[in-house]
Design an enzyme around this catalytic site. Structure first.
Site, PDB file in Angstrom:
ATOM      1  N   SER A 102       5.814 111.566  36.986  1.00 47.08           N
ATOM      2  CA  SER A 102       7.153 111.531  37.588  1.00 47.08           C
ATOM      3  C   SER A 102       8.222 111.863  36.560  1.00 47.08           C
ATOM      4  CB  SER A 102       7.425 110.151  38.186  1.00 47.08           C
ATOM      5  OG  SER A 102       6.504 109.838  39.199  1.00 47.08           O
ATOM      6  N   HIS A 125      11.215 104.291  37.891  1.00 48.11           N
ATOM      7  CA  HIS A 125       9.835 104.332  37.395  1.00 48.11           C
ATOM      8  C   HIS A 125       9.637 105.462  36.388  1.00 48.11           C
ATOM      9  CE1 HIS A 125      10.100 106.863  40.983  1.00 48.11           C
ATOM     10  NE2 HIS A 125       9.097 107.586  40.498  1.00 48.11           N
ATOM     11  N   GLY A 127      14.610 100.670  40.028  1.00 48.37           N
ATOM     12  CA  GLY A 127      13.181 100.458  40.228  1.00 48.37           C
ATOM     13  C   GLY A 127      12.902 100.077  41.659  1.00 48.37           C
ATOM     14  N   LEU A 151      13.699 101.348  44.829  1.00 43.09           N
ATOM     15  CA  LEU A 151      14.209 102.683  45.146  1.00 43.09           C
ATOM     16  C   LEU A 151      15.308 102.645  46.209  1.00 43.09           C
ATOM     17  CD1 LEU A 151      10.908 104.755  45.039  1.00 43.09           C
ATOM     18  CD2 LEU A 151      12.757 104.678  43.351  1.00 43.09           C
ATOM     19  N   ASN A 180       9.907 116.660  43.864  1.00 44.92           N
ATOM     20  CA  ASN A 180       8.597 117.045  43.323  1.00 44.92           C
ATOM     21  C   ASN A 180       7.469 116.976  44.361  1.00 44.92           C
ATOM     22  OD1 ASN A 180       7.744 114.334  43.457  1.00 44.92           O
ATOM     23  ND2 ASN A 180       8.309 113.930  41.346  1.00 44.92           N
ATOM     24  N   LYS A 200       5.351 117.716  40.104  1.00 46.21           N
ATOM     25  CA  LYS A 200       4.946 116.486  39.429  1.00 46.21           C
ATOM     26  C   LYS A 200       3.866 116.829  38.395  1.00 46.21           C
ATOM     27  CE  LYS A 200       4.535 111.711  40.999  1.00 46.21           C
ATOM     28  NZ  LYS A 200       4.466 110.868  42.212  1.00 46.21           N
ATOM     29  N   ARG A 223      38.028  79.630  55.055  1.00 47.61           N
ATOM     30  CA  ARG A 223      38.143  81.090  54.957  1.00 47.61           C
ATOM     31  C   ARG A 223      39.608  81.503  54.760  1.00 47.61           C
ATOM     32  NH1 ARG A 223      38.048  83.950  60.876  1.00 47.61           N
ATOM     33  NH2 ARG A 223      38.888  82.228  62.101  1.00 47.61           N
ATOM     34  N   GLU A 248      26.397  96.839  54.518  1.00 46.01           N
ATOM     35  CA  GLU A 248      26.349  95.745  53.561  1.00 46.01           C
ATOM     36  C   GLU A 248      25.605  96.087  52.273  1.00 46.01           C
ATOM     37  OE1 GLU A 248      27.377  94.068  57.473  1.00 46.01           O
ATOM     38  OE2 GLU A 248      25.678  95.311  56.818  1.00 46.01           O
ATOM     39  N   GLN A 286      25.338  85.452  64.694  1.00 47.24           N
ATOM     40  CA  GLN A 286      26.484  85.451  63.787  1.00 47.24           C
ATOM     41  C   GLN A 286      26.472  84.289  62.808  1.00 47.24           C
ATOM     42  OE1 GLN A 286      28.729  88.279  64.552  1.00 47.24           O
ATOM     43  NE2 GLN A 286      26.781  88.535  65.602  1.00 47.24           N
TER      44      GLN A 286
END
Length: 623
Positions: free
Chosen positions: A38, A75, A122, A124, A184, A246, A315, A363, A424
């Site tokens: 890689s 990686h 790492g 992904l 690759n 690769k 809040r 998020e 919620q």
């Protein structure tokens, strides 16, 4: 040893690429593990970037004009470490410590160990979202002209977080962001979804508003032209889609399946085929001249005040306190997931629109942007509903790996939100944040406590989490009260006459006080502990309470697993005897009901506390 200046020949660039391949093979062979194939596919991409386009002073990683580089395909760390050797940041002896105990050169790079690493990768699909956050800092805050380069793998483009990042980068017109995709063709277990079909990827990025460039990733002249094109593109982010192989350069492994994550079968033979070791040294282009990054303006902090007679939602206190903190500190920024009118982060947005980042209903990008901003020295406060933060758990986990300093605020926690129902209700958030390495978990019960804790969070290391509530609660504390991290407050006590201790936090503190008053009228003195610091927990106060009362009752608007009850138990895991303990928590699946009805149905209201407490005391005195 030959040092290559930023402008040198195509042949020298190709030689540098071969050196990076050789050193990647050597590092993985020395470790007996790693991902050399890689690394080999992206070696030419790295060589040209390092030698001609990455404006970076490796002796001064904090230089404000430095470009920023993120290896999203973490990686491929042998390639990164080979690049560090090429610029003289590490030597050959250290390169060969790859993946060994105590080495800075971990299997996947982290900024905890290496000053040139922006963020831990790492897992992904995270490099580009964090890169968006760094680019946002550069574009809207730092304004020093640095460019953010993110090297991605093609496999990780299957992650939804990549496309959250792609849309956000385009929306924000981040023309200081360049994604370089090492296409690759091969993933861990076989071919990727689109193989070498560069156009398939280009169509997707174009749809999100990116400028796309398709190249042969082993043609160093084409790579150089693509980087130059990226640097001259304005108004939109750029993605360079590079077709690569690769294991490039070694016939026995090139473009072959089944070799992912393994050292080459015969490293010596492969190194010979690649032309043997080189000793090239590279001097990257100089960073742009730039003023120092933002100064920390530390003015007088005037936190808001409230009358005790008025019920104020925590809040609401968060939003007002954050705006006050933003006025006192110029390095505080706020991010929200399109619910700022509910989280109350809109108070900060109205006061400081230049330091507020709307991340919409995404998020993962929300947290990743905060990590990117934190890497540039800003202090982010991230807010959304506590329930929705579960979507970003992996980003929070990796933020902890990075050692990122970010503050997260989850609103609308627990069944106390009422009629909206379980989708919620944040009922797992305390457990999630307690489990993060180095985290601090706070759960205030009134406005002044909230405001003080919001201000305290600005100085925390690691991940801070503050849980806020939707409904108003009476004031229990004055504006001058202090709430140290790791502390608690004893709100009711008759000293050694107490026969029961109720430990609560947030909304259940008020229920506990009502129950304690009622039980006291019945001749059962009750101690009430406000455990506003859930992690770290106040072991001293809890142990004293257990010793003096003999009975503990915890009550929380949260699932039983991982919340306040477990935090209290942790105070007794050093071998000392456990007290009599009853834990009240949400064990049902709520529906829609009023807040009071929800608390009663869950068995965490004042009546439930009274009944459980009376039974616990009676059992304690029964022979």
């Amino acid at each position: 040893m030959t040092t290559l200046e930023p402008l040198h020949s195509t042949a020298e660039l190709a030689e540098l690429g071969q050196q990076l391949r050789v050193d990647s093979v050597r590092a993985a062979d020395a470790a007996g593990s790693g991902h050399p194939t890689s690394s080999m596919s992206a070696a030419d991409l790295m060589a040209v970037l390092l030698a001609r386009h990455l404006r970076y002073d490796f002796d001064r990683p904090a230089h404000p004009g430095n470009d920023r580089f993120v290896l999203s395909k973490g990686h491929a760390s042998p390639l990164l470490y080979a690049a560090y050797k090429a610029v003289g940041a590490i030597d050959d002896a250290e390169l060969l410590t790859f993946r060994t105990l105590g080495s800075r050169l971990e299997g996947h790079p982290t900024p905890r160990r290496l000053p040139w690493v922006e963020t831990a990768t790492g897992s992904l699909g995270q490099g580009l979202p964090v890169g968006v956050g760094i680019a946002l800092a550069g574009k809207r805050l730092d304004r020093t002209g640095y460019r953010v380069w993110v090297l991605c793998g093609d496999s990780e483009l299957a992650e939804g977080s990549v496309w959250e990042a792609a849309e956000h980068a385009s929306y924000e017109h981040l023309d200081n962001l360049v994604a370089v995709v090492d296409v690759n063709r091969l993933g861990q277990r076989g071919p990727t979804r689109h193989g070498h079909d560069l156009d398939a990827y280009a169509r997707r990025f174009k749809a999100f508003g990116w400028h796309t460039v398709e190249i042969d990733g082993h043609d160093v002249e084409a790579v150089d032209r693509a980087y130059t094109e990226a640097e001259s593109t304005t108004g939109q982010p750029v993605v360079i889609l590079a077709r690569t192989l690769k294991g490039k350069g070694v016939a026995s492994v090139e473009d072959r399946e089944g070799l992912h994550g393994k050292p080459l079968p015969d490293a010596d033979e492969a190194i010979a085929e690649l032309g043997g070791p080189r000793e090239l040294r590279v001097r990257p282009p100089e960073p742009r001249a730039a003023r120092a990054l933002h100064s920390v303006r530390a003015g007088h902090l005037e936190l808001p005040r409230w009358d005790r007679e008025n019920e104020v939602a925590t809040r609401d206190a968060y939003g007002q306190a954050l705006a006050a903190l933003g006025n006192a500190r110029g390095d505080v920024v706020a991010l929200d997931g399109e619910v700022s009118d509910s989280t109350r982060a809109e108070a900060f947005a109205k006061e400081f629109p230049d330091r507020f980042f709307e991340c919409y209903i995404a998020e993962q990008q929300l947290v990743a942007a905060a990590v990117g901003l934190a890497s540039r020295g800003w202090i982010p406060y991230v807010s959304t509903f506590a329930a929705f933060l579960t979507r970003a758990h992996d980003f929070l986990r990796m933020a902890a790996v990075s050692g990122a300093r970010i503050n997260v605020v989850g609103s609308h926690a627990g069944v106390a939100i009422g009629q909206d129902g379980p989708s919620q209700m944040g009922l797992e958030d305390l457990a999630m944040f307690r489990a993060l390495y180095g985290s601090t978990v706070l759960y205030p019960c009134d406005a002044h406590q909230t405001a003080q804790l919001v201000a305290t969070m600005a100085g925390l290391d690691g991940i801070g989490y503050l849980r806020t509530s939707r409904g108003g609660t009476p004031g229990l504390y004055g504006p001058g009260e202090e709430f140290p991290i790791g502390g608690s407050k004893v709100l009711r006590t008759a000293g050694r006459e107490d026969r029961l201790t109720v430990v609560a936090a947030g909304v259940t503190v008020h229920e506990a006080l009502a129950a304690a008053d009622a039980l006291g009228a019945q001749g059962i003195p009750v101690r009430v502990v406000d455990l506003y610091s859930v992690k770290p927990v106040d072991q001293v106060t809890l142990r004293r309470a257990a010793e003096e009362t003999g009975c503990l009752l915890t009550v929380e608007d949260h699932r039983e697993e991982g919340g306040i009850g477990d935090a209290v138990l942790d105070a007794f895991l050093d071998g000392r005897p456990l007290p009599r303990l009853v834990r009240l928590a949400v064990r049902t699946m709520p529906g829609s009901a009023t807040p009071d009805e929800q608390l009663h149905a869950a068995g965490i209201d004042a009546d439930s506390i009274m009944a459980a407490g009376r039974m616990l005391v009676e059992e304690a005195i029964t022979p």
